[in-house]
Design a protein around this motif. Structure first.
Motif, PDB file in Angstrom:
ATOM      1  N   GLY A 192      -9.818  16.774  -2.094  1.00 13.44           N
ATOM      2  CA  GLY A 192     -10.511  15.859  -2.996  1.00 13.44           C
ATOM      3  C   GLY A 192      -9.546  14.977  -3.766  1.00 13.44           C
ATOM      4  O   GLY A 192      -9.777  13.776  -3.926  1.00 13.44           O
ATOM      5  N   THR A 193      -8.460  15.577  -4.258  1.00 17.10           N
ATOM      6  CA  THR A 193      -7.460  14.810  -5.003  1.00 17.10           C
ATOM      7  C   THR A 193      -6.793  13.780  -4.098  1.00 17.10           C
ATOM      8  O   THR A 193      -6.584  12.634  -4.492  1.00 17.10           O
ATOM      9  CB  THR A 193      -6.403  15.753  -5.593  1.00 17.10           C
ATOM     10  N   PHE A 194      -6.469  14.210  -2.868  1.00 23.01           N
ATOM     11  CA  PHE A 194      -5.843  13.292  -1.917  1.00 23.01           C
ATOM     12  C   PHE A 194      -6.779  12.138  -1.586  1.00 23.01           C
ATOM     13  O   PHE A 194      -6.353  10.981  -1.499  1.00 23.01           O
ATOM     14  CB  PHE A 194      -5.444  14.046  -0.647  1.00 23.01           C
ATOM     15  N   LEU A 195      -8.066  12.429  -1.433  1.00 21.02           N
ATOM     16  CA  LEU A 195      -9.045  11.387  -1.135  1.00 21.02           C
ATOM     17  C   LEU A 195      -9.157  10.402  -2.298  1.00 21.02           C
ATOM     18  O   LEU A 195      -9.216   9.184  -2.091  1.00 21.02           O
ATOM     19  CB  LEU A 195     -10.412  12.004  -0.839  1.00 21.02           C
ATOM     20  N   ILE A 196      -9.142  10.914  -3.526  1.00 19.29           N
ATOM     21  CA  ILE A 196      -9.191  10.035  -4.702  1.00 19.29           C
ATOM     22  C   ILE A 196      -7.939   9.164  -4.765  1.00 19.29           C
ATOM     23  O   ILE A 196      -8.020   7.973  -5.093  1.00 19.29           O
ATOM     24  CB  ILE A 196      -9.362  10.875  -5.989  1.00 19.29           C
ATOM     25  N   MET A 197      -6.770   9.737  -4.441  1.00 18.44           N
ATOM     26  CA  MET A 197      -5.535   8.955  -4.453  1.00 18.44           C
ATOM     27  C   MET A 197      -5.570   7.848  -3.401  1.00 18.44           C
ATOM     28  O   MET A 197      -5.108   6.735  -3.649  1.00 18.44           O
ATOM     29  CB  MET A 197      -4.326   9.861  -4.237  1.00 18.44           C
ATOM     30  N   VAL A 198      -6.120   8.134  -2.238  1.00 16.88           N
ATOM     31  CA  VAL A 198      -6.212   7.125  -1.178  1.00 16.88           C
ATOM     32  C   VAL A 198      -7.173   6.007  -1.585  1.00 16.88           C
ATOM     33  O   VAL A 198      -6.878   4.818  -1.395  1.00 16.88           O
ATOM     34  CB  VAL A 198      -6.635   7.772   0.158  1.00 16.88           C
ATOM     35  N   VAL A 199      -8.305   6.369  -2.165  1.00 18.33           N
ATOM     36  CA  VAL A 199      -9.274   5.357  -2.611  1.00 18.33           C
ATOM     37  C   VAL A 199      -8.662   4.496  -3.724  1.00 18.33           C
ATOM     38  O   VAL A 199      -8.810   3.270  -3.725  1.00 18.33           O
ATOM     39  CB  VAL A 199     -10.589   6.028  -3.072  1.00 18.33           C
ATOM     40  N   ALA A 200      -7.958   5.130  -4.664  1.00 16.31           N
ATOM     41  CA  ALA A 200      -7.301   4.378  -5.734  1.00 16.31           C
ATOM     42  C   ALA A 200      -6.232   3.454  -5.160  1.00 16.31           C
ATOM     43  O   ALA A 200      -6.080   2.309  -5.607  1.00 16.31           O
ATOM     44  CB  ALA A 200      -6.690   5.328  -6.757  1.00 16.31           C
ATOM     45  N   THR A 201      -5.498   3.927  -4.161  1.00 21.42           N
ATOM     46  CA  THR A 201      -4.465   3.112  -3.525  1.00 21.42           C
ATOM     47  C   THR A 201      -5.072   1.894  -2.844  1.00 21.42           C
ATOM     48  O   THR A 201      -4.557   0.776  -2.978  1.00 21.42           O
ATOM     49  CB  THR A 201      -3.680   3.948  -2.503  1.00 21.42           C
ATOM     50  N   VAL A 202      -6.157   2.082  -2.125  1.00 22.08           N
ATOM     51  CA  VAL A 202      -6.809   0.959  -1.439  1.00 22.08           C
ATOM     52  C   VAL A 202      -7.324  -0.052  -2.466  1.00 22.08           C
ATOM     53  O   VAL A 202      -7.165  -1.268  -2.290  1.00 22.08           O
ATOM     54  CB  VAL A 202      -7.947   1.462  -0.528  1.00 22.08           C
ATOM     55  N   ALA A 203      -7.923   0.435  -3.550  1.00 23.90           N
ATOM     56  CA  ALA A 203      -8.456  -0.474  -4.570  1.00 23.90           C
ATOM     57  C   ALA A 203      -7.335  -1.260  -5.249  1.00 23.90           C
ATOM     58  O   ALA A 203      -7.438  -2.487  -5.414  1.00 23.90           O
ATOM     59  CB  ALA A 203      -9.245   0.321  -5.612  1.00 23.90           C
ATOM     60  N   ILE A 204      -6.263  -0.584  -5.615  1.00 30.04           N
ATOM     61  CA  ILE A 204      -5.150  -1.262  -6.292  1.00 30.04           C
ATOM     62  C   ILE A 204      -4.455  -2.225  -5.343  1.00 30.04           C
ATOM     63  O   ILE A 204      -4.111  -3.352  -5.721  1.00 30.04           O
ATOM     64  CB  ILE A 204      -4.163  -0.226  -6.859  1.00 30.04           C
ATOM     65  N   THR A 205      -4.253  -1.807  -4.099  1.00 31.12           N
ATOM     66  CA  THR A 205      -3.592  -2.665  -3.112  1.00 31.12           C
ATOM     67  C   THR A 205      -4.414  -3.917  -2.835  1.00 31.12           C
ATOM     68  O   THR A 205      -3.865  -5.016  -2.719  1.00 31.12           O
ATOM     69  CB  THR A 205      -3.347  -1.894  -1.810  1.00 31.12           C
ATOM     70  N   SER A 206      -5.727  -3.761  -2.731  1.00 29.97           N
ATOM     71  CA  SER A 206      -6.558  -4.944  -2.468  1.00 29.97           C
ATOM     72  C   SER A 206      -6.522  -5.915  -3.647  1.00 29.97           C
ATOM     73  O   SER A 206      -6.555  -7.128  -3.455  1.00 29.97           O
ATOM     74  CB  SER A 206      -7.993  -4.538  -2.153  1.00 29.97           C
TER      75      SER A 206
ATOM     76  N   GLY B  65       0.811  -1.224   0.000  1.00 28.65           N
ATOM     77  CA  GLY B  65       0.000   0.000   0.000  1.00 28.65           C
ATOM     78  C   GLY B  65       0.837   1.263   0.000  1.00 28.65           C
ATOM     79  O   GLY B  65       0.524   2.222  -0.709  1.00 28.65           O
ATOM     80  N   VAL B  66       1.912   1.272   0.765  1.00 24.93           N
ATOM     81  CA  VAL B  66       2.794   2.455   0.789  1.00 24.93           C
ATOM     82  C   VAL B  66       3.452   2.645  -0.575  1.00 24.93           C
ATOM     83  O   VAL B  66       3.480   3.762  -1.113  1.00 24.93           O
ATOM     84  CB  VAL B  66       3.858   2.305   1.908  1.00 24.93           C
ATOM     85  N   GLY B  67       3.945   1.568  -1.153  1.00 26.93           N
ATOM     86  CA  GLY B  67       4.547   1.663  -2.482  1.00 26.93           C
ATOM     87  C   GLY B  67       3.530   2.082  -3.541  1.00 26.93           C
ATOM     88  O   GLY B  67       3.825   2.897  -4.424  1.00 26.93           O
ATOM     89  N   THR B  68       2.336   1.532  -3.452  1.00 31.69           N
ATOM     90  CA  THR B  68       1.282   1.884  -4.403  1.00 31.69           C
ATOM     91  C   THR B  68       0.889   3.342  -4.266  1.00 31.69           C
ATOM     92  O   THR B  68       0.652   4.028  -5.270  1.00 31.69           O
ATOM     93  CB  THR B  68       0.055   0.980  -4.187  1.00 31.69           C
ATOM     94  N   PHE B  69       0.825   3.858  -3.031  1.00 27.61           N
ATOM     95  CA  PHE B  69       0.464   5.258  -2.849  1.00 27.61           C
ATOM     96  C   PHE B  69       1.495   6.180  -3.486  1.00 27.61           C
ATOM     97  O   PHE B  69       1.135   7.180  -4.112  1.00 27.61           O
ATOM     98  CB  PHE B  69       0.306   5.606  -1.362  1.00 27.61           C
ATOM     99  N   PHE B  70       2.776   5.856  -3.344  1.00 27.21           N
ATOM    100  CA  PHE B  70       3.809   6.684  -3.965  1.00 27.21           C
ATOM    101  C   PHE B  70       3.678   6.682  -5.486  1.00 27.21           C
ATOM    102  O   PHE B  70       3.819   7.718  -6.131  1.00 27.21           O
ATOM    103  CB  PHE B  70       5.213   6.241  -3.549  1.00 27.21           C
ATOM    104  N   VAL B  71       3.383   5.527  -6.067  1.00 28.45           N
ATOM    105  CA  VAL B  71       3.212   5.442  -7.517  1.00 28.45           C
ATOM    106  C   VAL B  71       1.974   6.225  -7.960  1.00 28.45           C
ATOM    107  O   VAL B  71       2.021   6.993  -8.929  1.00 28.45           O
ATOM    108  CB  VAL B  71       3.130   3.965  -7.973  1.00 28.45           C
ATOM    109  N   VAL B  72       0.865   6.068  -7.240  1.00 29.86           N
ATOM    110  CA  VAL B  72      -0.358   6.805  -7.574  1.00 29.86           C
ATOM    111  C   VAL B  72      -0.126   8.301  -7.413  1.00 29.86           C
ATOM    112  O   VAL B  72      -0.568   9.110  -8.243  1.00 29.86           O
ATOM    113  CB  VAL B  72      -1.538   6.321  -6.695  1.00 29.86           C
ATOM    114  N   PHE B  73       0.589   8.702  -6.362  1.00 28.52           N
ATOM    115  CA  PHE B  73       0.883  10.117  -6.132  1.00 28.52           C
ATOM    116  C   PHE B  73       1.725  10.687  -7.272  1.00 28.52           C
ATOM    117  O   PHE B  73       1.443  11.781  -7.783  1.00 28.52           O
ATOM    118  CB  PHE B  73       1.607  10.291  -4.791  1.00 28.52           C
ATOM    119  N   LEU B  74       2.765   9.950  -7.682  1.00 26.48           N
ATOM    120  CA  LEU B  74       3.612  10.421  -8.780  1.00 26.48           C
ATOM    121  C   LEU B  74       2.836  10.535 -10.091  1.00 26.48           C
ATOM    122  O   LEU B  74       3.003  11.503 -10.841  1.00 26.48           O
ATOM    123  CB  LEU B  74       4.808   9.491  -8.966  1.00 26.48           C
ATOM    124  N   ILE B  75       1.986   9.576 -10.366  1.00 26.52           N
ATOM    125  CA  ILE B  75       1.192   9.632 -11.594  1.00 26.52           C
ATOM    126  C   ILE B  75       0.220  10.807 -11.545  1.00 26.52           C
ATOM    127  O   ILE B  75       0.062  11.543 -12.523  1.00 26.52           O
ATOM    128  CB  ILE B  75       0.448   8.294 -11.817  1.00 26.52           C
TER     129      ILE B  75
END
Length: 126
Positions: free
Chosen positions: A57-71, A35-45
């Motif tokens: 709002g952007t941060f919330l979308i990044m967190v939701v995307a991170t949780v979905a990708i990590t799961s 999840g930490v690695g995925t968040f950094f990748v999502v943040f960079l993108i």
């Protein structure tokens, strides 16, 4: 959980949170690192490719995307199939040759000696 004879599978490797204040769902230790690695990748993108501003709002979308990708990623990770082999399998699947599409011209090269333009100038053996 299915009961097994193997002691390594009986270990409950879930992080439940701090003492007295547990999370509502158990989180595996491997999911935290992914999840930490995925968040950094999502943040960079989001910041470099999509040029999104850093807002709530952007941060919330990044967190939701991170949780979905990590799961999705951690669904395939277990002690028999570690993260490295999952990444290698995904890479192999993405770079493997595909069958040609309908109507696509296929060029086949047979192994063997190739003739170059200098071969035509050479004298044949007698």
């Amino acid at each position: 959980m299915i009961e097994t004879d193997d002691l390594i599978y009986r270990v409950d490797n879930h992080y439940l949170g701090p003492t007295g204040k547990t999370f509502p769902v158990p989180i595996r230790y491997s999911a935290v690192g992914v999840g930490v690695g995925t968040f950094f990748v999502v943040f960079l993108i989001a910041r470099t490719v999509l040029h999104l501003s850093l807002s709530y709002g952007t941060f919330l979308i990044m967190v939701v995307a991170t949780v979905a990708i990590t799961s999705r990623i951690t669904k395939y990770i277990n002690p028999d199939r570690p993260l490295r082999s999952v990444i290698k399998a995904a890479y192999n699947d993405l770079t493997s040759p595909r069958p040609p599409k309908v109507g696509q011209t296929v060029h086949i090269t047979f192994p063997g000696k190739r003739r170059s333009s200098s071969d035509g100038d050479a004298q044949p053996h007698s």
